[in-house]
Design an enzyme around this catalytic site. Sequence first.
Site: not given
Ligand code: F6P
Length: 359
Positions: A113, A115-116, A138, A173, A182, A277, A286
């Site tokens: 992603g 950073g990579t 994301d 509800r 994030h 809730r 993921r």
């Molecule tokens: O970047 C992918 C992601 O799944 C984001 O959607 C999520 O906020 C984050 O990674 C969670 O990171 P980790 O797996 O380090 O908890």
Amino acid sequence: MKRVGILTSGGDCQGLNATIRAVGKTLYNHYGADNLEIIGIIDGYRGLIYGEYRRMKPDDFSGILTMGGTILGTSRQPFKLMRVVDENSVDKVESMKKNYKKLNLDCLVILGGNGTQKTANLLREEGLNVVSLPKTIDNDLWGTDKTFGFQSAVDIATNVIDCIHSTATSHGRVFIIEVMGHKVGWLTLYAGIAGGADIILIPEIPYDIDKVVKTIKARTERGKNFSILAVAEGAISKELAALPKKKKKAVIAEMKYPSISYKIADEIESATGQETRVTVPGHFQRGGSPDPYDRVLSTRFGVAAAQLIIDKDYGKMIAMRNNKVVAVPLEEIAGKLKTVPVDCEEIATARKIGISFGD
Ligand code: F6P
């Protein structure tokens, strides 16, 4: 002998193995098993830094199309710390270059992603031959319309919203489904529209809690006894968004709730009196098998990456643009985040059918 290294880095997602498979199969078909060596680097950049790898065989690239996770393992190695000597006094960049040379690689294939991709670009600047592929649930990578993993995560998050819909209706509800993301709201936006959410809150559109409450009350007045909110992990209120970065971080760190969804739930319950809730599917989004869309996308991307290696066309990331697979220079995309444009067609569509963004 052609020697190609391959690694997966950052948070995992569906389609990593499907992509690895496509790269491996295409290269073996082109060079033949006697003229090609593929080195699997273990746990992402960490394996390249510490020289952890395994020689792969053609069989390693079979039977993994539908497999979740990554057969190579992964780890998070923050880009901002790449130039910082680590706790074992290792100079990470120098060490990666040394191991690349020691392995006598012609090229390194990098799946990851944001950073990579930044580190991939750094390695390119340092003179290594790299080819990269865009992965993340994301869908926030600049330069590509789609990343693999995104659609599979949309499917899962949508399924969660569908299941919550029925129980929310039975009990009358309000339900918040917290969707991963994030910094960007693509996943929440797509799952929210697909799941028929009444309110979608994403980081790109700071919300006003009074508007959220108003929407829920209006639904109650129309005889709807439940409401569904798709809320991104990084959803943010208007007040918080207006604060300077440092102050904002401090307020979030001090929040007494496990995440923003619980705060919103509390505020809705106090204002409406309606039971509210929260459901957090978290890393479930993921995991597991890539969906058919991602299997096709991963295969298209993997084949295109292998072709770049065959053509010795390095320093590029494979991308999707207008449903065409293309290669984009890493320096063009590294370090840029693809957020949801607030005036995009998807948001306009959602608004037209009455979905509120809390603004
Ligand atoms: O970047 C992918 C992601 O799944 C984001 O959607 C999520 O906020 C984050 O990674 C969670 O990171 P980790 O797996 O380090 O908890």
